[in-house]
Write a protein that holds these residues in place. Sequence first.
Motif, mmCIF file in Angstrom:
data_model
loop_
_atom_site.group_PDB
_atom_site.id
_atom_site.type_symbol
_atom_site.label_atom_id
_atom_site.label_comp_id
_atom_site.label_asym_id
_atom_site.label_seq_id
_atom_site.Cartn_x
_atom_site.Cartn_y
_atom_site.Cartn_z
ATOM 1 N N ALA A 71 1.838 -13.174 6.499
ATOM 2 C CA ALA A 71 2.049 -12.106 7.481
ATOM 3 C C ALA A 71 3.390 -11.427 7.257
ATOM 4 C CB ALA A 71 1.964 -12.678 8.892
ATOM 5 N N ALA A 72 4.431 -12.201 6.914
ATOM 6 C CA ALA A 72 5.754 -11.622 6.670
ATOM 7 C C ALA A 72 5.732 -10.717 5.433
ATOM 8 C CB ALA A 72 6.783 -12.736 6.479
ATOM 9 N N VAL A 73 5.046 -11.159 4.376
ATOM 10 C CA VAL A 73 4.926 -10.332 3.166
ATOM 11 C C VAL A 73 4.186 -9.043 3.491
ATOM 12 C CG1 VAL A 73 3.817 -10.177 0.905
ATOM 13 C CG2 VAL A 73 5.064 -12.248 1.533
ATOM 14 N N ALA A 74 3.115 -9.157 4.280
ATOM 15 C CA ALA A 74 2.329 -7.979 4.626
ATOM 16 C C ALA A 74 3.159 -6.962 5.407
ATOM 17 C CB ALA A 74 1.107 -8.405 5.440
ATOM 18 N N ARG A 75 3.922 -7.432 6.372
ATOM 19 C CA ARG A 75 4.725 -6.512 7.193
ATOM 20 C C ARG A 75 5.869 -5.900 6.385
ATOM 21 N NH1 ARG A 75 4.113 -10.971 11.080
ATOM 22 N NH2 ARG A 75 2.487 -10.393 12.575
ATOM 23 N N ALA A 76 6.530 -6.719 5.561
ATOM 24 C CA ALA A 76 7.631 -6.198 4.749
ATOM 25 C C ALA A 76 7.127 -5.164 3.754
ATOM 26 C CB ALA A 76 8.324 -7.345 4.011
ATOM 27 N N SER A 77 5.965 -5.416 3.166
ATOM 28 C CA SER A 77 5.404 -4.469 2.198
ATOM 29 C C SER A 77 5.008 -3.165 2.882
ATOM 30 C CB SER A 77 4.188 -5.092 1.503
ATOM 31 O OG SER A 77 4.552 -6.261 0.787
ATOM 32 N N ALA A 78 4.447 -3.271 4.084
ATOM 33 C CA ALA A 78 4.072 -2.067 4.820
ATOM 34 C C ALA A 78 5.301 -1.239 5.167
ATOM 35 C CB ALA A 78 3.300 -2.442 6.075
ATOM 36 N N GLU A 79 6.382 -1.893 5.586
ATOM 37 C CA GLU A 79 7.613 -1.179 5.909
ATOM 38 C C GLU A 79 8.211 -0.503 4.681
ATOM 39 O OE1 GLU A 79 10.181 -4.021 7.679
ATOM 40 O OE2 GLU A 79 8.995 -4.210 9.532
ATOM 41 N N ALA A 80 7.978 -1.117 3.503
ATOM 42 C CA ALA A 80 8.484 -0.527 2.261
ATOM 43 C C ALA A 80 7.552 0.532 1.702
ATOM 44 C CB ALA A 80 8.694 -1.619 1.217
ATOM 45 N N GLY A 81 6.425 0.767 2.369
ATOM 46 C CA GLY A 81 5.479 1.780 1.912
ATOM 47 C C GLY A 81 4.500 1.292 0.873
ATOM 48 N N ASP A 82 4.466 -0.007 0.616
ATOM 49 C CA ASP A 82 3.547 -0.574 -0.378
ATOM 50 C C ASP A 82 2.296 -1.068 0.348
ATOM 51 O OD1 ASP A 82 2.246 -1.810 -2.434
ATOM 52 O OD2 ASP A 82 3.931 -3.081 -3.054
ATOM 53 N N LEU A 83 1.376 -0.150 0.607
ATOM 54 C CA LEU A 83 0.189 -0.493 1.375
ATOM 55 C C LEU A 83 -0.743 -1.430 0.606
ATOM 56 C CD1 LEU A 83 -0.768 2.868 3.145
ATOM 57 C CD2 LEU A 83 0.341 0.858 4.121
ATOM 58 N N GLU A 116 -7.179 -6.521 12.364
ATOM 59 C CA GLU A 116 -6.719 -5.231 12.885
ATOM 60 C C GLU A 116 -5.783 -4.556 11.895
ATOM 61 O OE1 GLU A 116 -6.344 -1.966 15.259
ATOM 62 O OE2 GLU A 116 -7.784 -3.623 15.375
ATOM 63 N N ALA A 117 -4.895 -5.335 11.277
ATOM 64 C CA ALA A 117 -3.967 -4.772 10.287
ATOM 65 C C ALA A 117 -4.709 -4.275 9.052
ATOM 66 C CB ALA A 117 -2.932 -5.819 9.892
ATOM 67 N N ILE A 118 -5.736 -4.985 8.631
ATOM 68 C CA ILE A 118 -6.531 -4.546 7.482
ATOM 69 C C ILE A 118 -7.211 -3.222 7.778
ATOM 70 C CG2 ILE A 118 -8.595 -5.074 6.108
ATOM 71 C CD1 ILE A 118 -7.806 -8.050 6.365
ATOM 72 N N ALA A 119 -7.807 -3.119 8.971
ATOM 73 C CA ALA A 119 -8.475 -1.866 9.341
ATOM 74 C C ALA A 119 -7.473 -0.714 9.398
ATOM 75 C CB ALA A 119 -9.172 -2.041 10.695
ATOM 76 N N LEU A 120 -6.284 -0.945 9.939
ATOM 77 C CA LEU A 120 -5.266 0.103 10.010
ATOM 78 C C LEU A 120 -4.792 0.512 8.616
ATOM 79 C CD1 LEU A 120 -3.123 -1.159 13.025
ATOM 80 C CD2 LEU A 120 -4.534 0.920 12.944
ATOM 81 N N ALA A 121 -4.592 -0.484 7.735
ATOM 82 C CA ALA A 121 -4.134 -0.178 6.384
ATOM 83 C C ALA A 121 -5.175 0.625 5.614
ATOM 84 C CB ALA A 121 -3.805 -1.473 5.633
ATOM 85 N N MET A 122 -6.430 0.265 5.768
ATOM 86 C CA MET A 122 -7.488 1.017 5.097
ATOM 87 C C MET A 122 -7.582 2.436 5.638
ATOM 88 S SD MET A 122 -10.428 -1.926 4.708
ATOM 89 C CE MET A 122 -11.526 -0.855 3.753
ATOM 90 N N ALA A 123 -7.335 2.591 6.953
ATOM 91 C CA ALA A 123 -7.340 3.927 7.540
ATOM 92 C C ALA A 123 -6.168 4.752 7.025
ATOM 93 C CB ALA A 123 -7.291 3.817 9.064
ATOM 94 N N GLU A 124 -5.003 4.122 6.853
ATOM 95 C CA GLU A 124 -3.838 4.828 6.322
ATOM 96 C C GLU A 124 -4.097 5.333 4.905
ATOM 97 O OE1 GLU A 124 -0.742 5.696 7.444
ATOM 98 O OE2 GLU A 124 -1.471 5.209 9.453
ATOM 99 N N ARG A 125 -4.768 4.534 4.121
ATOM 100 C CA ARG A 125 -5.045 4.924 2.731
ATOM 101 C C ARG A 125 -6.083 6.030 2.650
ATOM 102 N NH1 ARG A 125 -6.456 -0.446 -0.456
ATOM 103 N NH2 ARG A 125 -6.521 1.013 -2.199
ATOM 104 N N ALA A 126 -6.889 6.179 3.702
ATOM 105 C CA ALA A 126 -7.986 7.151 3.643
ATOM 106 C C ALA A 126 -7.524 8.585 3.850
ATOM 107 C CB ALA A 126 -9.039 6.798 4.694
ATOM 108 N N GLY A 127 -6.383 8.773 4.494
ATOM 109 C CA GLY A 127 -5.939 10.136 4.764
ATOM 110 C C GLY A 127 -6.165 10.511 6.208
ATOM 111 N N PRO A 128 -5.471 11.545 6.682
ATOM 112 C CA PRO A 128 -5.480 11.888 8.110
ATOM 113 C C PRO A 128 -6.838 12.311 8.644
ATOM 114 C CG PRO A 128 -4.356 13.575 6.828
ATOM 115 C CD PRO A 128 -4.580 12.429 5.905
ATOM 116 N N THR A 129 -7.662 12.957 7.825
ATOM 117 C CA THR A 129 -8.934 13.475 8.341
ATOM 118 C C THR A 129 -10.007 12.404 8.463
ATOM 119 O OG1 THR A 129 -9.642 14.091 6.106
ATOM 120 C CG2 THR A 129 -8.459 15.765 7.393
#
Length: 207
Positions: A71-83, A116-129
Amino acid sequence: MRIAARVLVALGVLLAVLSVRIVSASGAELARGDRLRARGDVDSAILAYRRAARWYAPGNPSSTEALDRLAAVARASAEAGDLDTSLAAWRGLRGAILSTRSLWIPHPERLARAEEAIALAMAERAGPTERAETRSRARAQLALPDRPRLPWTVLLLLGWLAWTGGAFAFARWALDEEDRPRARQAQLWGTVVVLGFGCWVIGMALA
Protein backbone atom coordinates in the motif's frame (compact mmCIF):
# COMPACT_ATOMS: atom_id res chain seq x y z
CA MET A 1 -7.61 -43.44 23.29
CA ARG A 2 -3.86 -43.71 23.39
CA ILE A 3 -3.74 -43.84 19.60
CA ALA A 4 -6.06 -40.83 19.32
CA ALA A 5 -3.90 -38.87 21.74
CA ARG A 6 -0.78 -39.72 19.77
CA VAL A 7 -2.45 -38.64 16.54
CA LEU A 8 -3.44 -35.32 18.10
CA VAL A 9 0.10 -34.78 19.32
CA ALA A 10 1.46 -35.63 15.87
CA LEU A 11 -0.95 -33.19 14.23
CA GLY A 12 0.03 -30.53 16.74
CA VAL A 13 3.69 -31.02 15.92
CA LEU A 14 2.92 -30.89 12.20
CA LEU A 15 0.97 -27.64 12.56
CA ALA A 16 3.76 -26.14 14.64
CA VAL A 17 6.33 -27.02 11.98
CA LEU A 18 4.12 -25.55 9.26
CA SER A 19 3.61 -22.36 11.28
CA VAL A 20 7.35 -21.88 11.73
CA ARG A 21 7.86 -22.47 8.01
CA ILE A 22 5.19 -19.93 7.07
CA VAL A 23 6.46 -17.22 9.41
CA SER A 24 10.12 -17.67 8.43
CA ALA A 25 9.40 -17.71 4.68
CA SER A 26 7.19 -14.64 4.94
CA GLY A 27 9.82 -12.76 6.95
CA ALA A 28 12.54 -13.66 4.44
CA GLU A 29 10.49 -12.37 1.50
CA LEU A 30 9.60 -9.20 3.40
CA ALA A 31 13.29 -8.49 4.09
CA ARG A 32 14.13 -9.21 0.46
CA GLY A 33 11.47 -6.76 -0.66
CA ASP A 34 12.89 -4.08 1.61
CA ARG A 35 16.38 -4.59 0.16
CA LEU A 36 15.09 -4.42 -3.41
CA ARG A 37 13.07 -1.30 -2.68
CA ALA A 38 16.09 0.37 -1.05
CA ARG A 39 18.08 -0.29 -4.25
CA GLY A 40 15.33 1.27 -6.34
CA ASP A 41 14.09 -1.99 -7.89
CA VAL A 42 10.46 -1.32 -7.05
CA ASP A 43 8.98 -3.83 -9.51
CA SER A 44 10.93 -6.71 -7.97
CA ALA A 45 10.13 -5.42 -4.49
CA ILE A 46 6.41 -5.60 -5.29
CA LEU A 47 6.77 -9.26 -6.26
CA ALA A 48 8.69 -10.02 -3.06
CA TYR A 49 6.12 -8.24 -0.90
CA ARG A 50 3.33 -10.13 -2.64
CA ARG A 51 5.05 -13.45 -1.92
CA ALA A 52 5.55 -12.41 1.71
CA ALA A 53 1.87 -11.54 2.04
CA ARG A 54 0.80 -14.85 0.50
CA TRP A 55 2.54 -16.75 3.33
CA TYR A 56 -0.52 -16.00 5.40
CA ALA A 57 -1.35 -17.42 8.80
CA PRO A 58 -3.44 -15.80 11.54
CA GLY A 59 -1.12 -13.69 13.66
CA ASN A 60 1.77 -13.70 11.17
CA PRO A 61 3.11 -10.11 11.39
CA SER A 62 5.31 -10.32 8.28
CA SER A 63 2.31 -11.06 6.05
CA THR A 64 0.44 -8.02 7.35
CA GLU A 65 3.55 -5.82 7.08
CA ALA A 66 3.98 -6.89 3.47
CA LEU A 67 0.46 -5.67 2.70
CA ASP A 68 1.30 -2.36 4.36
CA ARG A 69 4.47 -2.10 2.25
CA LEU A 70 2.49 -2.71 -0.95
CA ALA A 71 0.00 0.00 0.00
CA ALA A 72 2.87 2.40 0.79
CA VAL A 73 4.53 1.69 -2.58
CA ALA A 74 1.22 2.22 -4.35
CA ARG A 75 0.56 5.57 -2.68
CA ALA A 76 4.13 6.83 -3.13
CA SER A 77 4.09 5.87 -6.81
CA ALA A 78 0.74 7.59 -7.34
CA GLU A 79 2.04 10.77 -5.71
CA ALA A 80 5.07 10.63 -8.01
CA GLY A 81 2.80 10.29 -11.04
CA ASP A 82 3.77 6.67 -11.76
CA LEU A 83 0.31 5.19 -12.19
CA ASP A 84 1.59 1.94 -13.69
CA THR A 85 3.66 1.07 -10.62
CA SER A 86 0.90 2.21 -8.30
CA LEU A 87 -1.57 -0.01 -10.12
CA ALA A 88 0.85 -2.96 -9.99
CA ALA A 89 1.25 -2.56 -6.24
CA TRP A 90 -2.49 -2.34 -5.58
CA ARG A 91 -3.07 -5.38 -7.79
CA GLY A 92 -0.32 -7.22 -5.93
CA LEU A 93 -2.01 -6.43 -2.63
CA ARG A 94 -5.40 -7.58 -3.89
CA GLY A 95 -3.99 -10.76 -5.42
CA ALA A 96 -2.11 -11.64 -2.24
CA ILE A 97 -5.25 -11.33 -0.13
CA LEU A 98 -7.44 -13.33 -2.51
CA SER A 99 -4.84 -16.09 -2.81
CA THR A 100 -5.12 -16.73 0.94
CA ARG A 101 -8.91 -16.86 1.29
CA SER A 102 -10.48 -20.07 2.52
CA LEU A 103 -13.46 -20.13 4.88
CA TRP A 104 -13.01 -16.37 5.19
CA ILE A 105 -11.25 -13.55 3.38
CA PRO A 106 -8.46 -12.05 5.50
CA HIS A 107 -8.00 -8.27 5.68
CA PRO A 108 -11.35 -7.33 4.05
CA GLU A 109 -10.83 -3.61 4.74
CA ARG A 110 -7.47 -3.63 2.92
CA LEU A 111 -9.05 -5.53 0.04
CA ALA A 112 -11.83 -2.94 -0.29
CA ARG A 113 -9.33 -0.06 -0.30
CA ALA A 114 -7.18 -1.81 -2.91
CA GLU A 115 -10.11 -2.45 -5.22
CA GLU A 116 -11.28 1.16 -4.98
CA ALA A 117 -7.74 2.38 -5.68
CA ILE A 118 -7.44 0.05 -8.68
CA ALA A 119 -10.70 1.34 -10.13
CA LEU A 120 -9.59 4.96 -9.61
CA ALA A 121 -6.18 4.31 -11.18
CA MET A 122 -7.72 2.67 -14.22
CA ALA A 123 -10.10 5.61 -14.55
CA GLU A 124 -7.18 8.05 -14.37
CA ARG A 125 -5.40 6.23 -17.17
CA ALA A 126 -8.52 6.27 -19.35
CA GLY A 127 -8.73 10.04 -19.72
CA PRO A 128 -11.28 12.64 -18.60
CA THR A 129 -14.08 11.69 -21.00
CA GLU A 130 -14.14 8.01 -20.11
CA ARG A 131 -13.28 8.07 -16.41
CA ALA A 132 -16.74 7.43 -15.00
CA GLU A 133 -17.46 4.57 -17.36
CA THR A 134 -14.01 3.03 -16.87
CA ARG A 135 -14.28 3.22 -13.10
CA SER A 136 -17.71 1.58 -13.14
CA ARG A 137 -16.49 -1.16 -15.47
CA ALA A 138 -13.40 -1.76 -13.35
CA ARG A 139 -15.47 -2.10 -10.19
CA ALA A 140 -17.68 -4.66 -11.92
CA GLN A 141 -14.64 -6.64 -13.07
CA LEU A 142 -13.19 -6.61 -9.57
CA ALA A 143 -16.37 -8.00 -8.02
CA LEU A 144 -15.48 -11.19 -6.20
CA PRO A 145 -16.63 -14.50 -7.63
CA ASP A 146 -18.66 -16.80 -5.45
CA ARG A 147 -16.87 -17.62 -2.23
CA PRO A 148 -15.72 -21.18 -1.69
CA ARG A 149 -18.67 -23.34 -0.68
CA LEU A 150 -18.40 -24.01 3.02
CA PRO A 151 -19.30 -27.73 3.22
CA TRP A 152 -16.81 -28.72 0.52
CA THR A 153 -14.14 -26.48 2.00
CA VAL A 154 -14.59 -28.17 5.38
CA LEU A 155 -14.36 -31.55 3.64
CA LEU A 156 -11.14 -30.41 1.95
CA LEU A 157 -9.55 -29.38 5.25
CA LEU A 158 -10.65 -32.52 7.07
CA GLY A 159 -9.38 -34.64 4.20
CA TRP A 160 -6.01 -32.93 4.31
CA LEU A 161 -5.72 -33.44 8.06
CA ALA A 162 -6.68 -37.12 7.74
CA TRP A 163 -4.32 -37.64 4.83
CA THR A 164 -1.26 -36.06 6.40
CA GLY A 165 -1.98 -37.31 9.91
CA GLY A 166 -2.67 -40.83 8.62
CA ALA A 167 0.58 -40.87 6.66
CA PHE A 168 2.51 -39.85 9.76
CA ALA A 169 0.71 -42.45 11.86
CA PHE A 170 1.35 -45.14 9.24
CA ALA A 171 5.06 -44.43 9.28
CA ARG A 172 5.09 -44.31 13.08
CA TRP A 173 2.92 -47.28 14.08
CA ALA A 174 2.15 -49.48 11.05
CA LEU A 175 5.73 -50.64 10.52
CA ASP A 176 7.83 -52.72 12.88
CA GLU A 177 11.52 -52.31 13.66
CA GLU A 178 12.44 -54.01 10.38
CA ASP A 179 9.99 -51.91 8.35
CA ARG A 180 7.58 -54.80 7.88
CA PRO A 181 3.89 -53.86 8.00
CA ARG A 182 1.79 -54.68 11.01
CA ALA A 183 -1.41 -55.97 9.43
CA ARG A 184 -4.04 -54.28 11.60
CA GLN A 185 -2.21 -50.97 11.96
CA ALA A 186 -1.30 -50.87 8.27
CA GLN A 187 -4.91 -51.52 7.28
CA LEU A 188 -6.23 -48.88 9.68
CA TRP A 189 -3.87 -46.06 8.80
CA GLY A 190 -3.72 -46.97 5.11
CA THR A 191 -7.51 -46.62 4.99
CA VAL A 192 -7.30 -43.25 6.75
CA VAL A 193 -4.75 -42.02 4.19
CA VAL A 194 -6.78 -43.20 1.19
CA LEU A 195 -10.07 -41.80 2.48
CA GLY A 196 -8.43 -38.54 3.53
CA PHE A 197 -6.80 -38.08 0.16
CA GLY A 198 -10.10 -38.83 -1.58
CA CYS A 199 -11.94 -36.26 0.54
CA TRP A 200 -9.20 -33.71 -0.19
CA VAL A 201 -9.49 -34.26 -3.95
CA ILE A 202 -13.28 -34.00 -3.88
CA GLY A 203 -13.13 -30.87 -1.74
CA MET A 204 -10.59 -29.24 -4.06
CA ALA A 205 -12.82 -29.93 -7.05
CA LEU A 206 -16.10 -28.74 -5.53
CA ALA A 207 -15.19 -26.02 -3.00
